[in-house]
Design a protein around this motif. Sequence first.
Motif, short mmCIF file in Angstrom:
data_model
loop_
_atom_site.label_atom_id
_atom_site.label_comp_id
_atom_site.label_asym_id
_atom_site.label_seq_id
_atom_site.Cartn_x
_atom_site.Cartn_y
_atom_site.Cartn_z
N TRP A 1 20.28 -49.88 -9.17
CA TRP A 1 20.97 -48.68 -9.68
C TRP A 1 20.22 -48.08 -10.87
O TRP A 1 20.54 -46.98 -11.30
CB TRP A 1 22.41 -48.99 -10.06
N GLN A 2 19.22 -48.83 -11.41
CA GLN A 2 18.45 -48.26 -12.52
C GLN A 2 17.31 -47.37 -12.02
O GLN A 2 16.81 -46.54 -12.77
CB GLN A 2 17.85 -49.38 -13.38
N CYS A 3 16.89 -47.58 -10.75
CA CYS A 3 15.75 -46.81 -10.23
C CYS A 3 16.09 -45.33 -10.23
O CYS A 3 15.25 -44.48 -10.52
CB CYS A 3 15.39 -47.26 -8.82
N GLU A 4 17.34 -45.02 -9.87
CA GLU A 4 17.77 -43.62 -9.84
C GLU A 4 19.19 -43.60 -10.40
O GLU A 4 20.16 -43.66 -9.64
CB GLU A 4 17.76 -43.14 -8.38
N PRO A 5 19.31 -43.57 -11.74
CA PRO A 5 20.65 -43.77 -12.34
C PRO A 5 21.53 -42.52 -12.29
O PRO A 5 21.93 -41.98 -13.32
CB PRO A 5 20.33 -44.19 -13.77
N THR A 6 21.82 -42.03 -11.10
CA THR A 6 22.72 -40.89 -10.97
C THR A 6 24.13 -41.35 -11.34
O THR A 6 24.44 -42.54 -11.28
CB THR A 6 22.76 -40.38 -9.52
N PRO A 7 25.01 -40.42 -11.71
CA PRO A 7 26.39 -40.81 -12.02
C PRO A 7 27.03 -41.60 -10.88
O PRO A 7 27.73 -42.59 -11.12
CB PRO A 7 27.09 -39.47 -12.27
N TYR A 8 26.77 -41.21 -9.63
CA TYR A 8 27.36 -41.92 -8.49
C TYR A 8 26.85 -43.36 -8.43
O TYR A 8 27.62 -44.31 -8.28
CB TYR A 8 27.03 -41.16 -7.20
N HIS A 9 25.54 -43.53 -8.57
CA HIS A 9 24.96 -44.88 -8.51
C HIS A 9 25.49 -45.76 -9.65
O HIS A 9 25.83 -46.93 -9.45
CB HIS A 9 23.43 -44.82 -8.60
N VAL A 10 25.56 -45.18 -10.84
CA VAL A 10 26.05 -45.95 -11.99
C VAL A 10 27.51 -46.34 -11.76
O VAL A 10 27.92 -47.49 -11.98
CB VAL A 10 25.90 -45.14 -13.30
N ALA B 1 24.97 -42.93 -17.48
CA ALA B 1 24.66 -41.82 -16.58
C ALA B 1 24.54 -40.49 -17.33
O ALA B 1 23.69 -39.67 -16.99
CB ALA B 1 25.75 -41.71 -15.51
N PHE B 2 25.42 -40.31 -18.36
CA PHE B 2 25.41 -39.01 -19.04
C PHE B 2 24.80 -39.08 -20.44
O PHE B 2 24.78 -38.09 -21.16
CB PHE B 2 26.85 -38.46 -19.11
N LYS B 3 24.34 -40.28 -20.83
CA LYS B 3 23.65 -40.47 -22.14
C LYS B 3 24.51 -39.97 -23.30
O LYS B 3 24.01 -39.40 -24.26
CB LYS B 3 22.29 -39.75 -22.16
N GLN B 4 25.81 -40.18 -23.19
CA GLN B 4 26.70 -39.74 -24.28
C GLN B 4 27.21 -40.95 -25.06
O GLN B 4 27.31 -42.05 -24.53
CB GLN B 4 27.88 -38.96 -23.69
N HIS B 5 27.57 -40.69 -26.29
CA HIS B 5 27.89 -41.77 -27.22
C HIS B 5 29.29 -42.34 -26.95
O HIS B 5 30.30 -41.81 -27.43
CB HIS B 5 27.82 -41.21 -28.66
N HIS B 6 29.32 -43.41 -26.15
CA HIS B 6 30.59 -44.08 -25.85
C HIS B 6 30.33 -45.58 -25.79
O HIS B 6 29.27 -46.00 -25.33
CB HIS B 6 31.15 -43.62 -24.50
N ALA B 7 31.31 -46.35 -26.25
CA ALA B 7 31.14 -47.81 -26.29
C ALA B 7 31.61 -48.44 -24.98
O ALA B 7 32.39 -47.83 -24.24
CB ALA B 7 31.95 -48.37 -27.45
N ILE B 8 31.12 -49.64 -24.72
CA ILE B 8 31.63 -50.42 -23.59
C ILE B 8 32.12 -51.77 -24.13
O ILE B 8 31.72 -52.21 -25.22
CB ILE B 8 30.56 -50.67 -22.50
N LEU B 9 32.97 -52.41 -23.33
CA LEU B 9 33.45 -53.74 -23.74
C LEU B 9 33.76 -54.54 -22.47
O LEU B 9 34.91 -54.80 -22.16
CB LEU B 9 34.70 -53.60 -24.63
N ASP B 10 32.70 -54.90 -21.75
CA ASP B 10 32.93 -55.75 -20.57
C ASP B 10 32.90 -57.22 -21.01
O ASP B 10 32.77 -57.52 -22.20
CB ASP B 10 31.92 -55.43 -19.46
N GLY B 11 33.00 -58.13 -20.06
CA GLY B 11 33.08 -59.55 -20.40
C GLY B 11 31.87 -60.04 -21.18
O GLY B 11 32.00 -60.81 -22.14
N ASN B 12 30.68 -59.58 -20.80
CA ASN B 12 29.47 -60.02 -21.49
C ASN B 12 29.44 -59.52 -22.93
O ASN B 12 29.06 -60.25 -23.85
CB ASN B 12 28.22 -59.48 -20.76
#
Length: 346
Positions: free
Chosen positions: A22-31, A127-138
């Motif tokens: 999904w990194q080869c072509e990181p379109t919003p759909y792929h991400v 996908a959109f390179k916007q400033h947002h945080a994530i919080l998954d298990g890792n």
Amino acid sequence: MDNFSKSLVHWHKNHGRHDLPWQCEPTPYHVWVSEIMLQQTQVGTVIPYYTRFIERFPNIQLLGNADIDEVLSCWAGLGYYARGRNLHRAAKIICDDFDGTLPSDKEKLLTLPGIGRSTAGAIMALAFKQHHAILDGNVKRVLCRFYAVNGWPGEPAVEKQLWQLAENLTPERNVAWYTQAIMDLGATICTRSKPQCDICPVSQECIARKQESQHKYPASKPKKIIPLRKTVFLLLENKKGEILFEKRPATGIWGGLWCFPECSADDDIEKWLLAKTGFSGSIIQKLSIIKHTLTHFRMEILPIHLKVKQCNNVKETSDQQWCLIDDALKFGTPTPVRNLLQAFPN
Ligand code: SF4
């Protein structure tokens, strides 16, 4: 903390993962598809499913227009099937309400089935390179150790604290690289059982490492007894060698997947068969008990193979079909059913 994000981004350039499909072509759909598949599932498991899924459904329109059975058939074996159903429902909504384009607005993403706060943040960042945080298990694991956060991350108060930390750490610049970097750090260095602190780019500031207490974080979920559910799978074979399959209701366990008819371990099989088919049949074999664990309970499944000559009471409908085993393997079926089909003597 600026140092944290800079160290991670720098580390990621040389040591992070750059070749995931999904990194080869990181379109919003792929991400989006990859983020949904990666929920509760490791990268190595996801890759073949992701590749097949994108080959079959290369864009949102094809996914939205597909039959749910076909989507679940592609998902079969990956588990947590609500994810596949939600992906399909969301694709339909995107086609109907968003002109077939995944919205680049976090609030709108959050209205779609299956997209929670962390997944929306990941899509916005990656996908959109916007400033947002994530919080998954890792990420939770890394932050719990880095800041020595006490308490189980599933507790609302602990989760709130972790979100605050995650948002403070997420940089304005290079947000996509940072997001990928912190996910990679958790997946490859700050692993659950053996964190490799010696090669960790943020080890100097990590409180758990300084205290040599990495194993204490994150705190485990308070133990609760997982109930056991006993059930019987009835592999009902007609005189043409076909097996009866039933589609489960859309909600609940294995929703929308094809299974064998089921009865309770306490039911009288002969009576059940008479009521179901209108005829008596014969038990050919009781197979070995299958143990299967789901999120909220454990299952003990006794599969019983029965033969019936006639089944006047069983009408074929969209939710009930007689089917040869080779054809049934093309259905979306849960893992225990699939394993039984693959082992079943033809
Ligand atoms: S130093 Fe060790 S415990 Fe701390 S973040 Fe790095 S790998 Fe995890």
